[in-house]
Design an enzyme around this catalytic site. Sequence first.
Site, PDB file in Angstrom:
ATOM      1  N   LEU A   1       0.849  -1.203   0.000  1.00 38.57           N
ATOM      2  CA  LEU A   1       0.000   0.000   0.000  1.00 38.57           C
ATOM      3  C   LEU A   1       0.882   1.249   0.000  1.00 38.57           C
ATOM      4  O   LEU A   1       1.635   1.480   0.946  1.00 38.57           O
ATOM      5  CB  LEU A   1      -0.908  -0.001   1.229  1.00 38.57           C
ATOM      6  CG  LEU A   1      -1.788  -1.248   1.405  1.00 38.57           C
ATOM      7  CD1 LEU A   1      -2.699  -1.080   2.616  1.00 38.57           C
ATOM      8  CD2 LEU A   1      -2.593  -1.540   0.145  1.00 38.57           C
TER       9      LEU A   1
ATOM     10  N   ARG B   1       3.209  14.947   5.937  1.00 34.17           N
ATOM     11  CA  ARG B   1       4.104  15.379   7.021  1.00 34.17           C
ATOM     12  C   ARG B   1       5.587  15.295   6.658  1.00 34.17           C
ATOM     13  O   ARG B   1       6.428  15.805   7.395  1.00 34.17           O
ATOM     14  CB  ARG B   1       3.812  14.564   8.287  1.00 34.17           C
ATOM     15  CG  ARG B   1       2.576  15.071   9.026  1.00 34.17           C
ATOM     16  CD  ARG B   1       2.208  14.202  10.185  1.00 34.17           C
ATOM     17  NE  ARG B   1       1.539  12.972   9.750  1.00 34.17           N
ATOM     18  CZ  ARG B   1       1.313  11.928  10.539  1.00 34.17           C
ATOM     19  NH1 ARG B   1       1.738  11.941  11.790  1.00 34.17           N
ATOM     20  NH2 ARG B   1       0.696  10.863  10.073  1.00 34.17           N
TER      21      ARG B   1
ATOM     22  N   ASN C   1      -1.837  -3.050  15.691  1.00 28.83           N
ATOM     23  CA  ASN C   1      -1.838  -3.612  14.345  1.00 28.83           C
ATOM     24  C   ASN C   1      -0.746  -2.909  13.540  1.00 28.83           C
ATOM     25  O   ASN C   1      -0.709  -1.688  13.475  1.00 28.83           O
ATOM     26  CB  ASN C   1      -3.219  -3.358  13.721  1.00 28.83           C
ATOM     27  CG  ASN C   1      -3.240  -3.678  12.242  1.00 28.83           C
ATOM     28  OD1 ASN C   1      -2.601  -4.621  11.807  1.00 28.83           O
ATOM     29  ND2 ASN C   1      -3.969  -2.883  11.476  1.00 28.83           N
TER      30      ASN C   1
HETATM   31  C1  UD1 Z   1      -3.258   1.820   9.532  1.00 30.37           C
HETATM   32  C2  UD1 Z   1      -4.196   0.792  10.168  1.00 30.37           C
HETATM   33  C3  UD1 Z   1      -3.921   0.735  11.664  1.00 30.37           C
HETATM   34  C4  UD1 Z   1      -2.464   0.445  11.929  1.00 30.37           C
HETATM   35  C5  UD1 Z   1      -1.581   1.451  11.197  1.00 30.37           C
HETATM   36  C6  UD1 Z   1      -0.131   1.034  11.294  1.00 30.37           C
HETATM   37  C7  UD1 Z   1      -6.247   0.886   8.855  1.00 30.37           C
HETATM   38  C8  UD1 Z   1      -7.644   1.366   8.821  1.00 30.37           C
HETATM   39  N1  UD1 Z   1      -5.550   1.195   9.957  1.00 30.37           N
HETATM   40  O1  UD1 Z   1      -3.638   3.076  10.052  1.00 30.37           O
HETATM   41  O2  UD1 Z   1      -4.700  -0.267  12.265  1.00 30.37           O
HETATM   42  O3  UD1 Z   1      -2.179   0.476  13.303  1.00 30.37           O
HETATM   43  O4  UD1 Z   1      -1.909   1.493   9.806  1.00 30.37           O
HETATM   44  O5  UD1 Z   1       0.683   2.048  10.786  1.00 30.37           O
HETATM   45  O6  UD1 Z   1      -5.804   0.241   7.934  1.00 30.37           O
HETATM   46  N2  UD1 Z   1      -3.112   3.742   1.907  1.00 30.37           N
HETATM   47  C9  UD1 Z   1      -3.463   3.597   0.587  1.00 30.37           C
HETATM   48  N3  UD1 Z   1      -4.697   3.980   0.185  1.00 30.37           N
HETATM   49  C10 UD1 Z   1      -5.598   4.489   1.041  1.00 30.37           C
HETATM   50  C11 UD1 Z   1      -5.239   4.646   2.403  1.00 30.37           C
HETATM   51  C12 UD1 Z   1      -3.993   4.246   2.801  1.00 30.37           C
HETATM   52  O7  UD1 Z   1      -2.669   3.131  -0.232  1.00 30.37           O
HETATM   53  O8  UD1 Z   1      -6.709   4.805   0.600  1.00 30.37           O
HETATM   54  C13 UD1 Z   1      -1.779   3.332   2.329  1.00 30.37           C
HETATM   55  C14 UD1 Z   1      -0.951   4.452   2.894  1.00 30.37           C
HETATM   56  O9  UD1 Z   1      -0.177   5.071   1.876  1.00 30.37           O
HETATM   57  C15 UD1 Z   1      -0.076   3.726   3.898  1.00 30.37           C
HETATM   58  C16 UD1 Z   1      -0.935   2.560   4.356  1.00 30.37           C
HETATM   59  O10 UD1 Z   1      -1.923   2.401   3.375  1.00 30.37           O
HETATM   60  O11 UD1 Z   1       1.091   3.206   3.301  1.00 30.37           O
HETATM   61  C17 UD1 Z   1      -1.557   2.793   5.713  1.00 30.37           C
HETATM   62  O12 UD1 Z   1      -2.403   3.930   5.607  1.00 30.37           O
HETATM   63  P1  UD1 Z   1      -2.461   5.013   6.760  1.00 30.37           P
HETATM   64  O13 UD1 Z   1      -3.377   6.084   6.355  1.00 30.37           O
HETATM   65  O14 UD1 Z   1      -1.088   5.391   7.161  1.00 30.37           O
HETATM   66  O15 UD1 Z   1      -3.158   4.164   7.900  1.00 30.37           O
HETATM   67  P2  UD1 Z   1      -3.143   4.478   9.419  1.00 30.37           P
HETATM   68  O16 UD1 Z   1      -4.191   5.474   9.717  1.00 30.37           O
HETATM   69  O17 UD1 Z   1      -1.777   4.769   9.876  1.00 30.37           O
END
Ligand code: UD1
Length: 476
Positions: free
Chosen positions: A26, A33, A186
């Site tokens: 992902l 930031r 997680n």
């Molecule tokens: C996510 C997890 C959380 C975990 C945390 C660890 C979910 C809902 N939550 O939260 O449980 O503790 O990671 O760091 O999954 N991304 C996409 N497309 C999207 C949204 C996100 O590709 O539409 C990618 C982001 O670029 C990133 C990853 O997914 O690499 C995680 O997304 P992020 O928004 O950082 O999730 P967290 O809120 O940190």
Amino acid sequence: SLIRLPARDPLGDCVPSARPAAVIVLAAGEGTRMRSATPKVLHRLGGRTMLGHVLAAAEALDPEHLVVVVGHGRDEVAATLTGKARAVVQETQDGTGHAVEVALATLGELTGTVVVLPGDTPLITAATLQALVDRHEADGAATTLLSAVVDDATGYGRVVRDERGVRAVVEHKDADAATLEVREINTSVYAFEGAALRASLSELTTDNAQGELYLTDVVGLHREAGRPVGALVAPDADETLGCNDRAQLADLARKLRDRTNLAHLRAGVAILDPQTTWIDVDVVLEPDTTVERNTSLHGSTVVRRDAVVGPDTTLTDCEVGSGATVTRTQATGAVIGPRATVGPFSYLLPGTVLGEGAKVGAYVEVKASTIGAGSKVPHLSYVGDATIGERSNIGAGTIVVNYDGVAKHRTTVGDDVRVGSNNSLVAPVEVGDGAYTAAGSAITEDVPPGDLAVGRAQQRNIEGWVARKRPKKGKP
Ligand code: UD1
Ligand code: CA
């Protein structure tokens, strides 16, 4: 560091393959930031992008499919992909569940394990991913997530357990006071059973604090459907650290540095001051090399046995031969022969090739030049676009004048040549084997083998000049 089960055991029987059907990375998020024009996952540490580290670990699992979900900076991110990795565009970032859905839509029928992980956890290792897959398959689970136990769980999804095991992942923003106390988080690294993942993704809703499709809700859905859900606690929580800003990136780079240095120390490299030694992950150091303090080794640099590099040295894409010493030097794209000596304060540019036992000394710059075995450029010189033979000596302060303001030209110096101090070798020019040049010469014409070239104005002494012209100062 490739941790794979052998295809066959020693008796020749097949062992179960733990090869995942797909790995989905992902990487569509913006990473505001970082405050950078560069997409977050393309920021570098240890000589690779964050995404490059994640993909290296993923590739080691030898998945059938390796998909990177891109969004922000999609073209830039996609352009860095190599090998099996393929970009899939998520047009709008509607959540981690949506990102996985977009990736799965490109994959068709999947049987087997699907690994999902974020593109910004560069310290994750192939060994940990393989352990997750192995545990997942051994348990016959629908979901196995990688969790970590941390002191400060702020912002993370919490792993909620009950007597039957993992019940759900609850996001920080959706958690009640009791759930916020949970320190098992997680990490966003998962192994899923492919068909079960696909089925539950279609059931996700945006009924949560962030109005997104949460991948984490798959855990609860599988559990409600009576499918086994498990968690593997990461043996080293540092491996699962993500990166949201440059301070975290610096911290991860330091951790990676320590891990890399420790591996080299254990493999027989003397690193005298690991805190000030930065070695990219692709650098090769043979046993019994010594790396002195404040040294950075980058790119594809290779250092052979018994060589000593540093202190205060930065080498990029260089080869250092066995027994060579490279002291207080900056070099890029140089090949330094066995037992050659370089430095202090030398600057080697791409195309530099130093033969066995050659010497490049203090305040010497070399570019696109070969300096043959046993030849020496000991002091204060520039050597560019030149070929110097063996056992020749280039006097202090010699400049190879390779550029006429329009084009670069080559200079050839033979074997056993003595170029006097403070010469200019004006290219194109050739100095034959065994020739000498007088100190202070500007060599503009070829010098035949064995000749002495004198390329300077004849000195004349004007008798009594000082006494005549400066009578008060002229008393000898
Ligand atoms: C996510 C997890 C959380 C975990 C945390 C660890 C979910 C809902 N939550 O939260 O449980 O503790 O990671 O760091 O999954 N991304 C996409 N497309 C999207 C949204 C996100 O590709 O539409 C990618 C982001 O670029 C990133 C990853 O997914 O690499 C995680 O997304 P992020 O928004 O950082 O999730 P967290 O809120 O940190
Ligand atoms: Ca995150």
